[in-house]
Design a protein around this motif. Structure first.
Motif, PDB file in Angstrom:
ATOM      1  N   UNK A 405       7.361 -37.493 -48.727  1.00 36.28           N
ATOM      2  CA  UNK A 405       7.591 -38.881 -48.385  1.00 36.28           C
ATOM      3  C   UNK A 405       6.709 -39.308 -47.228  1.00 36.28           C
ATOM      4  N   UNK A 406       6.219 -40.531 -47.284  1.00 35.59           N
ATOM      5  CA  UNK A 406       5.530 -41.159 -46.170  1.00 35.59           C
ATOM      6  C   UNK A 406       6.461 -42.188 -45.537  1.00 35.59           C
ATOM      7  N   UNK A 407       6.658 -42.101 -44.224  1.00 35.79           N
ATOM      8  CA  UNK A 407       7.516 -43.038 -43.520  1.00 35.79           C
ATOM      9  C   UNK A 407       7.015 -44.481 -43.695  1.00 35.79           C
ATOM     10  N   UNK A 408       7.918 -45.419 -43.565  1.00 33.88           N
ATOM     11  CA  UNK A 408       7.557 -46.838 -43.572  1.00 33.88           C
ATOM     12  C   UNK A 408       6.735 -47.173 -42.337  1.00 33.88           C
ATOM     13  N   UNK A 409       5.901 -48.198 -42.467  1.00 34.74           N
ATOM     14  CA  UNK A 409       5.146 -48.664 -41.302  1.00 34.74           C
ATOM     15  C   UNK A 409       6.090 -49.395 -40.355  1.00 34.74           C
ATOM     16  N   UNK A 410       5.737 -49.394 -39.084  1.00 37.08           N
ATOM     17  CA  UNK A 410       6.598 -50.009 -38.078  1.00 37.08           C
ATOM     18  C   UNK A 410       6.610 -51.527 -38.167  1.00 37.08           C
ATOM     19  N   UNK A 411       5.573 -52.099 -38.767  1.00 33.63           N
ATOM     20  CA  UNK A 411       5.499 -53.559 -38.847  1.00 33.63           C
ATOM     21  C   UNK A 411       6.301 -54.134 -40.010  1.00 33.63           C
ATOM     22  N   UNK A 413       5.673 -54.006 -43.115  1.00 26.66           N
ATOM     23  CA  UNK A 413       4.858 -54.468 -44.243  1.00 26.66           C
ATOM     24  C   UNK A 413       4.738 -53.432 -45.358  1.00 26.66           C
ATOM     25  N   UNK A 414       4.988 -52.169 -45.048  1.00 30.27           N
ATOM     26  CA  UNK A 414       4.899 -51.138 -46.082  1.00 30.27           C
ATOM     27  C   UNK A 414       6.164 -50.300 -46.042  1.00 30.27           C
ATOM     28  N   UNK A 415       6.923 -50.266 -47.110  1.00 28.93           N
ATOM     29  CA  UNK A 415       8.138 -49.450 -47.114  1.00 28.93           C
ATOM     30  C   UNK A 415       7.800 -47.972 -47.195  1.00 28.93           C
ATOM     31  N   UNK A 416       8.811 -47.150 -47.060  1.00 28.41           N
ATOM     32  CA  UNK A 416       8.620 -45.713 -47.266  1.00 28.41           C
ATOM     33  C   UNK A 416       8.167 -45.464 -48.706  1.00 28.41           C
ATOM     34  N   UNK A 417       7.358 -44.440 -48.889  1.00 25.93           N
ATOM     35  CA  UNK A 417       6.893 -44.068 -50.230  1.00 25.93           C
ATOM     36  C   UNK A 417       7.362 -42.654 -50.519  1.00 25.93           C
TER      37      UNK A 417
END
Length: 618
Positions: A405-411, A413-417
């Motif tokens: 899993x890749x964490x969500x961006x702090x802004x 704009x991109x959810x976790x993947x």
């Protein structure tokens, strides 16, 4: 498993120095609490300047950091020296703060960053361990392996994380494509230097890498993700320009020649690579593994102790699985043999084609949705925790983990993947998917990362940069247990078996990782142990074994973290009795942002003290 903060993305470009950090971020003239926050922010800025991909991953490559969007990290000897030098400066900044003047929360942060910088300094004796590994919390003794290196990470990073919303974003993308070619050459030089000093991956990993490089090179430039990603996304945003043609030209004129040079150098360097799987054969290999275990578990537990613990917990979990398997009429053979039979049961398998893969991903989304109504029992945080489920890209699936899993961006704009490796759907029988989703999705990695993202304004940025493998993976494994305790499997006995099998598998990892690197186990011996004990298939366990070879110590973090969280939960339950609240305990862990296991008792002690002092209706 997570990739991002604790998995270094190989790259290459000029690294910004400390002089590029805004003066305001370096100021240390404020009163103690504000002064400490300024120091933490300064350290975060220094780390981001040295790891531009992390800035993009977090969504903070904007404003004063906008220039980072066009850069990749510098893993050359000069870049490594810059990171090591920055770590010394960071440590001096932290030491200049009187810990006794800080609040309990900030004291824990002081201890946490100090722990990180100590591990970074400990990497110095190992020329094949980049200083940034200690800071971000991941080991990779080989500059290029089946899962480490620019070729396996940068194209996917550019596709899934580099934003393209404007012409300047597209130009930054192309700058990173050019930097990608440079980073390949940096790695190529390191491959030669390391090989001359006796450091190269074992022959079986080398063969996999050579296949991956050849596969990348055999793809037409026009069909490379580096080209199709920018073409598709600029078209979707109506950004005028000849982006596709420019990217294709860069691949043909810069990237492919660098790939050819790396293939030639890697092939020559590994022509006589040994078959020995463990890192004990490397210069100072035994000491390196001790450091890797300390990094992976954030404890001082020895390899022998971890090995013994893994064997004991494996036996205990097999006994629990035996009871459940018998209830389902599966009575013949060892637990491993019965699980092997379950893995081959057509009722547990999706068709090994695109239709089956789509059905499997749909099932994962169903499981994410099924857990959400349970979350009020498990947490008071009320996080949105958005997550997208995706297949691991085909071009990297041969060397990628089975799930991550890749964490969500702090802004925001991109959810976790949440990625699942579907090279073959047989890698993931249906009964294993619910617990996998609890681990990678909710309440596992996605939930923990969502707290950092959704509360980023009040949490020092450094908490989202540094990664403690045992906490992150321990929390995710504990999350698998939480959904079982919350009743997710009440009417699904096979998924409950899958939950126990996943725990048992992590216990076996304690045995396998230490076996490879401290007990001189062979690859074949390790694969056989994992197959016999867990019932998982040969292909999956071969991939797992190779992963432990490329990232020693990391696989031990899961069960060690789970064990410590359960121990501390027991301490809190005993101390608080009826005042113990499961959701509050869980939130205490998540709200640390992630800390070494050695420091986690401090947070739990504070929770116990606070709960004891609370009123009866609190």
């Amino acid at each position: 498993m997570t990739t991002n903060r604790r998995t270094i993305i190989a790259g290459g470009a000029a690294t910004l120095g400390l002089a590029s950090i805004p003066a305001a971020a370096r100021a240390v003239t404020a009163p103690s609490p504000d002064r400490f926050r300024n120091v933490l922010d300064s350290i975060a800025d220094q780390a981001l300047n040295l790891s531009p991909e992390t800035a993009t991953n977090l969504g903070v490559d904007v404003g004063p950091r906008a220039g980072l969007r066009a850069k990749l990290s510098d893993y050359s000897p000069a870049g490594n020296a810059a990171f090591a030098s920055a770590a010394i400066a960071m440590q001096a900044q932290v030491n200049a703060i009187d810990r006794k003047t800080l609040s309990p929360v900030d004291q824990l942060r002081w201890d946490t960053i100090h722990y990180t910088l100590d591990r970074t300094q400990e990497a110095k004796p190992f020329f094949y361990a980049n200083a940034s590994q200690g800071f971000f919390g991941g080991t990779s003794p080989y500059v290029v392996s089946q899962q480490n290196g620019a070729l396996s990470s940068t194209p996917e990073f550019l596709d899934s994380q580099h934003p393209i919303n404007s012409a300047s974003d597209a130009e930054a993308y192309l700058s990173r494509v050019a930097a990608f070619a440079k980073s390949l050459d940096v790695e190529t030089a390191q491959i030669r230097d390391d090989a001359a000093r006796g450091v190269m991956p074992p022959d079986f990993i080398a063969a996999n890498v050579i296949g991956q490089i050849k596969g990348f090179r055999a793809t037409k430039a026009a069909n490379q993700k580096l080209v199709t990603s920018i073409a598709t996304r600029t078209a979707a945003k109506n950004i005028p320009g000849n982006w596709s043609a420019r990217a294709q030209n860069m691949v043909e004129s810069l990237v492919y020649p660098a790939v050819d040079r790396q293939l030639a150098a890697f092939t020559a360097a590994t022509r006589n690579a040994p078959h020995t799987a463990g890192v004990q054969r490397l210069p100072m290999g035994d000491d390196y593994y001790k450091w890797a275990l300390r990094l992976g578990t954030t404890t001082e537990t020895s390899a022998a102790e971890i090995h013994k613990l893994g064997l004991a917990q494996n036996a205990e979990l097999k006994a629990r699985m035996d009871v459940l398997l018998r209830k389902q009429g599966m009575t013949q053979g060892t637990v491993g043999e019965r699980v092997q039979a379950l893995n081959k049961d057509p009722r547990q398998l999706y068709s090994d084609d695109d239709a089956g893969r789509a059905q499997l991903i749909a099932f994962l989304n169903e499981k994410v949705a099924a857990v959400r109504p349970l979350m009020p029992k498990l947490s008071h945080l009320g996080l949105k925790a958005e997550v997208i489920v995706k297949r691991v890209p085909v071009d990297i699936q041969d060397g990628a983990a089975l799930g991550y899993m890749n964490f969500a961006s702090l802004d925001g704009k991109r959810p976790a993947i949440y990625y699942v490796n579907l090279k073959s759907t047989s890698l993931w029988p249906k009964y294993q998917l619910a617990t996998l989703t609890a681990h990678e999705g909710i309440p596992g990695h996605t939930w923990q990362g969502a707290y950092l993202a959704e509360h980023h304004a009040e949490i020092p940025l450094i908490s989202s940069l540094i990664g403690f493998n045992a906490f992150v993976e321990g929390w995710a494994l504990y999350s698998e247990q939480l959904v079982d305790e919350a009743g997710l499997y009440a009417d699904d006995p096979f998924s409950e078996i899958g939950f126990l099998q996943a725990l048992q598998f992590r216990a076996c990892r304690l045995v396998a990782d230490t076996g490879l690197h401290a007990m001189h186990w062979t690859r074949e011996q390790t694969v056989k142990f994992l197959m016999d004990e867990t019932g998982k298939g040969e292909g999956a366990m071969t991939s797992e074994t190779d992963r432990y070879c490329a990232s020693p110590g990391q696989a031990c973090g899961y069960k060690m973290g789970h064990n410590e969280i359960l121990r501390l939960r027991g301490v809190a339950q005993t101390a608080l009795g009826p005042k113990f609240d499961l959701a509050s305990f869980n939130d205490t862990l998540v709200k640390t942002g992630g800390v070494p296991l050695a420091l986690l008792p401090t947070a739990v002690d504070a929770y116990i003290k606070s709960a004891k002092s609370a009123g009866p209706n609190a």
